[in-house]
Design a protein around this motif. Structure first.
Motif, PDB file in Angstrom:
ATOM      1  N   LEU A 159     -26.672  18.203  -1.997  1.00  0.00           N
ATOM      2  CA  LEU A 159     -27.907  17.511  -2.370  1.00  0.00           C
ATOM      3  C   LEU A 159     -27.751  16.774  -3.701  1.00  0.00           C
ATOM      4  O   LEU A 159     -28.263  15.662  -3.874  1.00  0.00           O
ATOM      5  CB  LEU A 159     -29.059  18.509  -2.442  1.00  0.00           C
ATOM      6  CG  LEU A 159     -29.454  19.146  -1.095  1.00  0.00           C
ATOM      7  CD1 LEU A 159     -30.521  20.216  -1.305  1.00  0.00           C
ATOM      8  CD2 LEU A 159     -29.951  18.082  -0.113  1.00  0.00           C
ATOM      9  N   LEU A 160     -27.039  17.386  -4.635  1.00  0.00           N
ATOM     10  CA  LEU A 160     -26.796  16.724  -5.914  1.00  0.00           C
ATOM     11  C   LEU A 160     -25.973  15.458  -5.727  1.00  0.00           C
ATOM     12  O   LEU A 160     -26.247  14.421  -6.351  1.00  0.00           O
ATOM     13  CB  LEU A 160     -26.093  17.675  -6.883  1.00  0.00           C
ATOM     14  CG  LEU A 160     -26.942  18.796  -7.487  1.00  0.00           C
ATOM     15  CD1 LEU A 160     -26.072  19.756  -8.284  1.00  0.00           C
ATOM     16  CD2 LEU A 160     -28.049  18.220  -8.359  1.00  0.00           C
ATOM     17  N   TYR A 161     -24.966  15.531  -4.864  1.00  0.00           N
ATOM     18  CA  TYR A 161     -24.160  14.331  -4.657  1.00  0.00           C
ATOM     19  C   TYR A 161     -24.946  13.262  -3.900  1.00  0.00           C
ATOM     20  O   TYR A 161     -24.764  12.068  -4.150  1.00  0.00           O
ATOM     21  CB  TYR A 161     -22.867  14.643  -3.914  1.00  0.00           C
ATOM     22  CG  TYR A 161     -21.926  13.453  -3.950  1.00  0.00           C
ATOM     23  CD1 TYR A 161     -21.302  13.097  -5.133  1.00  0.00           C
ATOM     24  CD2 TYR A 161     -21.729  12.651  -2.832  1.00  0.00           C
ATOM     25  CE1 TYR A 161     -20.482  11.983  -5.206  1.00  0.00           C
ATOM     26  CE2 TYR A 161     -20.917  11.529  -2.891  1.00  0.00           C
ATOM     27  CZ  TYR A 161     -20.295  11.208  -4.086  1.00  0.00           C
ATOM     28  OH  TYR A 161     -19.497  10.095  -4.155  1.00  0.00           O
ATOM     29  N   MET A 162     -25.822  13.676  -2.994  1.00  0.00           N
ATOM     30  CA  MET A 162     -26.662  12.706  -2.295  1.00  0.00           C
ATOM     31  C   MET A 162     -27.521  11.941  -3.302  1.00  0.00           C
ATOM     32  O   MET A 162     -27.686  10.723  -3.196  1.00  0.00           O
ATOM     33  CB  MET A 162     -27.550  13.420  -1.275  1.00  0.00           C
ATOM     34  CG  MET A 162     -28.419  12.460  -0.471  1.00  0.00           C
ATOM     35  SD  MET A 162     -29.582  13.308   0.628  1.00  0.00           S
ATOM     36  CE  MET A 162     -30.695  14.040  -0.580  1.00  0.00           C
ATOM     37  N   VAL A 163     -28.057  12.655  -4.288  1.00  0.00           N
ATOM     38  CA  VAL A 163     -28.861  11.999  -5.333  1.00  0.00           C
ATOM     39  C   VAL A 163     -28.014  11.002  -6.110  1.00  0.00           C
ATOM     40  O   VAL A 163     -28.460   9.898  -6.430  1.00  0.00           O
ATOM     41  CB  VAL A 163     -29.463  13.057  -6.285  1.00  0.00           C
ATOM     42  CG1 VAL A 163     -30.112  12.388  -7.493  1.00  0.00           C
ATOM     43  CG2 VAL A 163     -30.471  13.929  -5.549  1.00  0.00           C
ATOM     44  N   SER A 164     -26.764  11.382  -6.394  1.00  0.00           N
ATOM     45  CA  SER A 164     -25.907  10.492  -7.183  1.00  0.00           C
ATOM     46  C   SER A 164     -25.556   9.216  -6.440  1.00  0.00           C
ATOM     47  O   SER A 164     -25.144   8.222  -7.063  1.00  0.00           O
ATOM     48  CB  SER A 164     -24.625  11.215  -7.591  1.00  0.00           C
ATOM     49  OG  SER A 164     -23.753  11.364  -6.487  1.00  0.00           O
ATOM     50  N   LEU A 165     -25.733   9.196  -5.117  1.00  0.00           N
ATOM     51  CA  LEU A 165     -25.393   8.010  -4.331  1.00  0.00           C
ATOM     52  C   LEU A 165     -26.364   6.859  -4.541  1.00  0.00           C
ATOM     53  O   LEU A 165     -26.161   5.774  -3.983  1.00  0.00           O
ATOM     54  CB  LEU A 165     -25.320   8.368  -2.845  1.00  0.00           C
ATOM     55  CG  LEU A 165     -24.091   9.188  -2.420  1.00  0.00           C
ATOM     56  CD1 LEU A 165     -24.187   9.569  -0.955  1.00  0.00           C
ATOM     57  CD2 LEU A 165     -22.797   8.428  -2.697  1.00  0.00           C
ATOM     58  N   VAL A 166     -27.417   7.089  -5.330  1.00  0.00           N
ATOM     59  CA  VAL A 166     -28.290   5.969  -5.696  1.00  0.00           C
ATOM     60  C   VAL A 166     -27.495   4.910  -6.459  1.00  0.00           C
ATOM     61  O   VAL A 166     -27.882   3.737  -6.496  1.00  0.00           O
ATOM     62  CB  VAL A 166     -29.490   6.444  -6.544  1.00  0.00           C
ATOM     63  CG1 VAL A 166     -30.355   7.409  -5.758  1.00  0.00           C
ATOM     64  CG2 VAL A 166     -29.023   7.081  -7.851  1.00  0.00           C
TER      65      VAL A 166
END
Length: 420
Positions: free
Chosen positions: A133-140
């Protein structure tokens, strides 16, 4: 209070941060470096204090311990190692110590108390989900983002997480297949080529049941579906195609130029350094972390070359033999658990797939010096071996007891079909 279990639990939960600890610094040391030191030292101390090691892990454990001993010996007896700073030497060696320590400690603690596995059954999947989930957020910030932690770092850790969720979906919770697919998608968006290919390869193999020939149909269906997805992604998703084909030091595969991102020159530099080393250096290596002298603080992007350079032919042999032995143990444990202990077969399968994934990633990456990958790998594999040893012993004790009663001998044989 069991401090060994506390250490394993903390190590598991910290997986959620991947390499974010490298960004939290105090002076010349990062929080991840501090954790590497603590894990490497305390895990081995606890192993010595616990002493009793399941016999299944004695062989590979001895080889990997020999590997560590060789690293220490090279620091003392190899003059080439004197060119390295103590910090560079210790940083590499302590990651190896953490892997071997957690591997042995996980096996010991699981064998002693096979039911106290919160850190594995709950803590580890939650940490994997949090990291995803943290990496998904960073994909912004776009594909390949390193906003929270490194893209390649996440991809390498995710290989272990994917192995867990694939195995869990096969034996335990079918909905975990969604987490596996989600993680594979994130690995693809991290633009890590090796990790993406490995994740796609292990997916169909995780659908096989060793004692059910019908699952091969499932394997071929999944393999075909994944091949189609890979084809579409390569041809129609420009960032993914560019990551594979942008021309640097490129080679040719099927008429397509493939970018190796400078690896060809790095590998040649390390091979030249090995060739120039004296015979003694070739045998026991030039010291942990010595590759940083060859490529000016960088990484060789091939851990097998790193091991040959830093630990010599002897050290590389210890590592490869120990690692392959672990693969063999987890594979046989999976076959046994699939038939006699289905409640824990997912742990054995996850350990086996993780070892294969990390072993393949070592060909083009630097995973062996990343504590956020080697620590969970050691924990998962050690726990799987300890769990199998405990249930195997319990089954044998039960059979011996039942066979001592002639009237129920046939019942004992029937029991083995369904129970561990």
């Amino acid at each position: 209070m069991n401090f060994s279990l506390i250490l394993l639990t903390v190590s598991t939960l910290l997986c959620a941060l991947v390499d974010a600890g490298t960004r939290l610094r105090g002076g010349s040391f990062s929080s991840q470096a501090v954790w590497t030191v603590l894990l490497g030292v305390t895990s081995l101390v606890f192993v010595v204090l616990r002493a009793r090691i399941p016999k299944q892990i004695v062989g590979p454990g001895a080889l990997l311990t020999g590997f560590l001993s060789l690293g220490v010996a090279s620091l003392v007896f190899d003059p080439a190692a004197l060119n390295l700073s103590l910090r560079d030497q210790a940083q590499s060696l302590l990651v190896y110590c953490g892997f071997v320590g957690v591997l042995l400690l996980g096996a010991i603690e699981t064998y002693r108390a096979k039911d106290q596995l919160w850190y594995l059954h709950t803590g580890f999947p939650r940490a994997c989900q949090c990291a995803a989930l943290l990496y998904m957020v960073s994909l912004v910030a776009g594909p390949g983002s390193a906003l929270i932690f490194g893209a390649r770092s996440f991809a390498l850790f995710a290989l272990i997480a994917i192995s867990w969720f694939l195995a869990s979906a096969h034996y335990k919770y079918s909905k975990d297949i969604l987490w596996a697919i989600f993680l594979i998608a994130l690995v693809g968006l991290s633009l890590s080529r090796t990790a993406t290919v490995i994740a796609l390869v292990i997916f169909p193999f995780s659908r096989i049941s060793p004692h059910n020939q019908k699952t091969w149909i499932r394997f071929f269906l999944w393999a075909g579906f994944i091949a189609l997805l890979a084809y579409l992604a390569f041809n129609f998703v420009e960032p993914i195609r560019a990551r594979f084909t942008d021309i640097g030091d490129s080679g040719q595969l099927g008429g397509v130029s493939l970018n190796t991102s400078g690896r060809e020159f790095l590998w040649q530099a390390v091979q030249n350094s090995i060739a120039r080393a004296p015979l003694f250096g070739k045998i026991i290596g030039l010291g942990p972390g010595a590759t940083s002298l060859v490529i000016e603080g960088g990484q060789p992007h091939n851990d097998y070359l790193r091991l040959q350079h830093d630990f010599g032919y002897l050290g590389l042999g210890f590592w490869v033999l120990g690692y392959v032995w672990l693969i063999g143990i987890t594979f046989k444990s999976w076959l046994w658990s699939d038939r006699y202990d289905p409640d824990n077969a997912h742990v054995q399968l996850a350990a086996f797939l993780s070892l294969i994934s990390i072993g393949l990633s070592m060909i083009t990456d630097n995973v062996i010096v990343y504590v956020f990958a080697m620590s969970p790998l050691g924990l998962l594999v050690g726990t799987a071996i300890g769990l199998h040893a405990a249930h195997y012993k319990m089954r044998n004790q039960y059979l011996q007891m039942m066979r001592s009663l002639p009237d129920v001998e046939s019942e004992a044989e029937d029991w083995t079909v369904a129970q561990p």
